[in-house]
Scaffold this active site. Sequence first.
Site, PDB file in Angstrom:
ATOM      1  N   THR A   1       0.815  -1.212   0.000  1.00 21.29           N
ATOM      2  CA  THR A   1       0.000   0.000   0.000  1.00 21.29           C
ATOM      3  C   THR A   1       0.849   1.262   0.000  1.00 21.29           C
ATOM      4  O   THR A   1       0.469   2.272  -0.595  1.00 21.29           O
ATOM      5  CB  THR A   1      -0.941   0.007   1.221  1.00 21.29           C
TER       6      THR A   1
ATOM      7  N   TYR B   1      -7.976   0.623  -3.716  1.00 22.28           N
ATOM      8  CA  TYR B   1      -6.852   1.130  -4.501  1.00 22.28           C
ATOM      9  C   TYR B   1      -6.069  -0.054  -5.052  1.00 22.28           C
ATOM     10  O   TYR B   1      -6.354  -1.216  -4.734  1.00 22.28           O
ATOM     11  CB  TYR B   1      -5.930   1.988  -3.624  1.00 22.28           C
TER      12      TYR B   1
ATOM     13  N   SER C   1       1.573  -7.568  -0.414  1.00 21.42           N
ATOM     14  CA  SER C   1       2.291  -8.459   0.501  1.00 21.42           C
ATOM     15  C   SER C   1       1.600  -9.795   0.741  1.00 21.42           C
ATOM     16  O   SER C   1       2.237 -10.745   1.201  1.00 21.42           O
ATOM     17  CB  SER C   1       2.560  -7.764   1.828  1.00 21.42           C
TER      18      SER C   1
ATOM     19  N   THR D   1       1.159  -4.197   4.323  1.00 25.70           N
ATOM     20  CA  THR D   1       0.881  -4.460   5.738  1.00 25.70           C
ATOM     21  C   THR D   1       0.283  -5.844   6.006  1.00 25.70           C
ATOM     22  O   THR D   1       0.326  -6.301   7.146  1.00 25.70           O
ATOM     23  CB  THR D   1      -0.073  -3.397   6.311  1.00 25.70           C
ATOM     24  N   ASP D   2      -0.256  -6.512   4.986  1.00 20.63           N
ATOM     25  CA  ASP D   2      -0.923  -7.786   5.244  1.00 20.63           C
ATOM     26  C   ASP D   2       0.009  -8.829   5.844  1.00 20.63           C
ATOM     27  O   ASP D   2      -0.393  -9.597   6.733  1.00 20.63           O
ATOM     28  CB  ASP D   2      -1.551  -8.337   3.960  1.00 20.63           C
TER      29      ASP D   2
ATOM     30  N   LYS E   1      -0.593  -6.798  12.904  1.00 20.01           N
ATOM     31  CA  LYS E   1      -1.677  -6.009  12.328  1.00 20.01           C
ATOM     32  C   LYS E   1      -2.964  -6.416  13.027  1.00 20.01           C
ATOM     33  O   LYS E   1      -3.440  -7.534  12.903  1.00 20.01           O
ATOM     34  CB  LYS E   1      -1.774  -6.261  10.821  1.00 20.01           C
TER      35      LYS E   1
ATOM     36  N   GLU F   1      -4.877 -27.556  29.168  1.00 17.04           N
ATOM     37  CA  GLU F   1      -5.866 -27.951  28.161  1.00 17.04           C
ATOM     38  C   GLU F   1      -5.540 -29.329  27.576  1.00 17.04           C
ATOM     39  O   GLU F   1      -6.402 -30.177  27.435  1.00 17.04           O
ATOM     40  CB  GLU F   1      -5.980 -26.932  27.013  1.00 17.04           C
TER      41      GLU F   1
END
Length: 359
Positions: A43, A57, A90, A123-124, A196, A316
Amino acid sequence: MKPMTLGLRAACAALLAASAFAGLPALAQPAKPTVVIVATGGTIAGAGASALNSATYQAAKVPVDKLIAGVPELASVANVRGEQAFQIASESFTNDKLVALGKRVSALLKDSEVNGVVVTHGTDTLEETAYFLNLVIKSDKPIVVVGSMRPGSAMSADGMLNLYNAVVVAASPSAKGKGVLVTMADDILSGRDAAKRVNIKTSAFGSQWGPLGMVVEGKTFWFRSLAKRHTVNSEFDIDTIDALPDVSIVYGSGSMNMALYDAAATPGVKAIINAGTGNGSVPNYAVDKLKSIRDKGVLVIRSSRVADGIVLRNAEQPDDKYDWVVAHDLNPQKAKILAAVALTKPQTTAELQRIFWEY
């Protein structure tokens, strides 16, 4: 003849001092650091159809030379040059691209004239790349991974300031030895635990442990250091890694389909990250499936789909009994990166668990 007044004497003294130094060369200014920007797309290199398109975009459109030209203030911080490693969104990053990027960053930092490296990134998957570099680059020079949530064409675009801050950090001697860093929204985050956490706001990145510091008006301020092993203290070295093994993630939920595990454990897969509910929980009807997968030689690593917290060993599920590993505080995607890097070498389950505690 009247005596010289004090004011006149001071003026004469100033003239004499000025004439004495007039023939001397000017004092040399300290050389600015050199920072290389390695661009990969995303981006921060995107463009929308109008200023209103902040979320719609096309990523990876603007080349690195135009990114640098768009922030003329960089010239006052460092000698900046750019390289275009990739020009992709990305989400299209692959293991091969991670390895190639890591080797290039490593080579740049071995140059005595390079003081720091900035990687521009979508950013992904920015958090995975930052963590990967944190594990495998054997240098204490600053490495900063940076992106933006809005393209440069949008109103209130964040990429320009994010990039400026990244160069400020990469050029700062105070950033040496702190591991790979992420600069987003004025924060300086550790690449180890930055994530993120929001998909559409400029405040998208954070860490449950908080930022290491922040950048304000071109100055760095630090508040904590990373306790985990990284970079020069890592046992992993990108110069010895040519490929990463396959590691799969299975996302936990209620009423899971066991075919997901079979699909994840295809031949060649070295480990499965179970992104379980809560404390990396495994439903009772999935236990035998995961035990069977482990019996076939595929490592089982319990992580959690919950953003914050830690996965406790032998809670667990009896991890010791089943020969499973827990991911500690790493989210599933970071657990995948660490497992892939660790499994470039033969590892026992105990050694892999030790790695998850230490990194």
